[in-house]
Structure formats: C-alpha cells, structure tokens
Design a protein around this motif. Sequence first.
Motif, PDB file in Angstrom:
ATOM      1  N   ARG A  87       4.134   5.349  -0.246  1.00  0.00           N
ATOM      2  CA  ARG A  87       3.097   4.644  -1.092  1.00  0.00           C
ATOM      3  C   ARG A  87       1.879   4.914  -0.308  1.00  0.00           C
ATOM      4  O   ARG A  87       0.710   4.794  -0.977  1.00  0.00           O
ATOM      5  CB  ARG A  87       3.165   3.158  -1.056  1.00  0.00           C
ATOM      6  N   LEU A  88       1.547   4.836   0.926  1.00  0.00           N
ATOM      7  CA  LEU A  88       0.357   5.268   1.806  1.00  0.00           C
ATOM      8  C   LEU A  88      -0.204   6.698   1.049  1.00  0.00           C
ATOM      9  O   LEU A  88      -1.404   6.826   1.074  1.00  0.00           O
ATOM     10  CB  LEU A  88       0.753   5.231   3.245  1.00  0.00           C
ATOM     11  N   GLY A  93      -3.797   9.817  -2.182  1.00  0.00           N
ATOM     12  CA  GLY A  93      -3.799  10.714  -3.262  1.00  0.00           C
ATOM     13  C   GLY A  93      -4.628  10.139  -4.554  1.00  0.00           C
ATOM     14  O   GLY A  93      -5.439  10.946  -5.168  1.00  0.00           O
ATOM     15  N   VAL A  94      -4.379   8.900  -4.891  1.00  0.00           N
ATOM     16  CA  VAL A  94      -5.289   8.164  -6.023  1.00  0.00           C
ATOM     17  C   VAL A  94      -6.659   7.944  -5.698  1.00  0.00           C
ATOM     18  O   VAL A  94      -7.653   7.923  -6.302  1.00  0.00           O
ATOM     19  CB  VAL A  94      -4.521   6.903  -6.706  1.00  0.00           C
ATOM     20  N   THR A  98     -12.382   8.861  -4.294  1.00  0.00           N
ATOM     21  CA  THR A  98     -13.080   7.449  -4.259  1.00  0.00           C
ATOM     22  C   THR A  98     -13.540   6.963  -3.062  1.00  0.00           C
ATOM     23  O   THR A  98     -14.905   6.724  -2.975  1.00  0.00           O
ATOM     24  CB  THR A  98     -12.304   6.362  -5.092  1.00  0.00           C
ATOM     25  N   LEU A  99     -12.808   6.804  -1.994  1.00  0.00           N
ATOM     26  CA  LEU A  99     -13.121   6.481  -0.625  1.00  0.00           C
ATOM     27  C   LEU A  99     -14.201   7.523  -0.036  1.00  0.00           C
ATOM     28  O   LEU A  99     -15.200   7.084   0.461  1.00  0.00           O
ATOM     29  CB  LEU A  99     -11.880   6.303   0.203  1.00  0.00           C
ATOM     30  N   LYS A 100     -14.003   8.778  -0.378  1.00  0.00           N
ATOM     31  CA  LYS A 100     -14.840   9.857   0.171  1.00  0.00           C
ATOM     32  C   LYS A 100     -16.141   9.459  -0.263  1.00  0.00           C
ATOM     33  O   LYS A 100     -17.425   9.421   0.127  1.00  0.00           O
ATOM     34  CB  LYS A 100     -14.118  11.122  -0.144  1.00  0.00           C
ATOM     35  N   GLU A 101     -16.421   9.506  -1.689  1.00  0.00           N
ATOM     36  CA  GLU A 101     -17.765   9.148  -2.252  1.00  0.00           C
ATOM     37  C   GLU A 101     -18.448   7.826  -1.875  1.00  0.00           C
ATOM     38  O   GLU A 101     -19.622   7.932  -1.749  1.00  0.00           O
ATOM     39  CB  GLU A 101     -17.338   9.296  -3.848  1.00  0.00           C
TER      40      GLU A 101
END
Length: 146
Positions: A87-88, A93-94, A98-101
């Motif tokens: 799950r981590l 993956g999901v 988004t986190l990078k942006e």
Amino acid sequence: MNKETMTDTIVSAKQKLGLTWEKMAVDLNMSPVWLASACLGMNSAPQEKATAIASYLGLDDSVAAALAAFPTKIWDQAVPTDPLIYRLYEVVGVYGDTLKEVIQEKFGDGIMSAIDFSMEVDKIEDPKGDRVLLTLNGKFLPYKSW
C-alpha cells in the motif's frame, strides 16, 4: 556479525522479552521509527546508541558492532506482496508525481532528503476505524547549477 544475523538476533530477543519498538524507544530515549530501522539493518547507530540497544536487550558486543556498522541499503526491487508495504508503494505510485509537483511548486527544483530526515507513526482513533498518520519530515535540498 552481518546485518541480517544482527536483525534476527535483535528481533528474537525483542520477542523473547515481550517488548515493542515503542517501549524500547521510550526506555532508551530514542525514536521508535529510527530504532526499528537501525535494528532492521537499514541505518547505522552511533556507538553509544548501539551499545545501549545491545545492553538493553542483553546481547553481546558483536550485536553492538553490527548496529554501528554502515549499512548497504539494498532492498528487493520487486513490488512487495506484503499488504501494508504494498500500500505504501501504491501511495507513491498514485501520488508520487502529485507530491513532486506540489513540493517543487512550494520549494523549487530539488528533493526531500532521506538523510536529514525523521518519521513518526501515530494512531488516530476514529469511530469509523482507526487511522494511521505517517509524518515524513525531510530537509529540502535544492538542485545546484554550476
């Protein structure tokens, strides 16, 4: 003693003594996440902490030496099948892009350090089902140009 044998020895002693990472961390005045990571072989412990951990568990100097040894941080490159660890991977993956942006919008071009880093795991009780709160706290390291 290598890190794998050290980990087996520590985990066996921990189980035999009926300890938790949280209890050990409180008694040793250490972060439970860092303590578990060092005992599982993914971080080295400063000599005084290595000695304290081994002594606390009733283990010999070879365990303390292995705790203090620098690790080679290699892990299985296949996607794990353990549901919690998977799950981590799924979260990254999901939400990785988004986190990078979002991080780069707030900080600029760079990365979050996994060296100058801390992590906490907390339990939040909820009537709909208890929640896991992971806090990842890493120093921002901007890319440099030259």
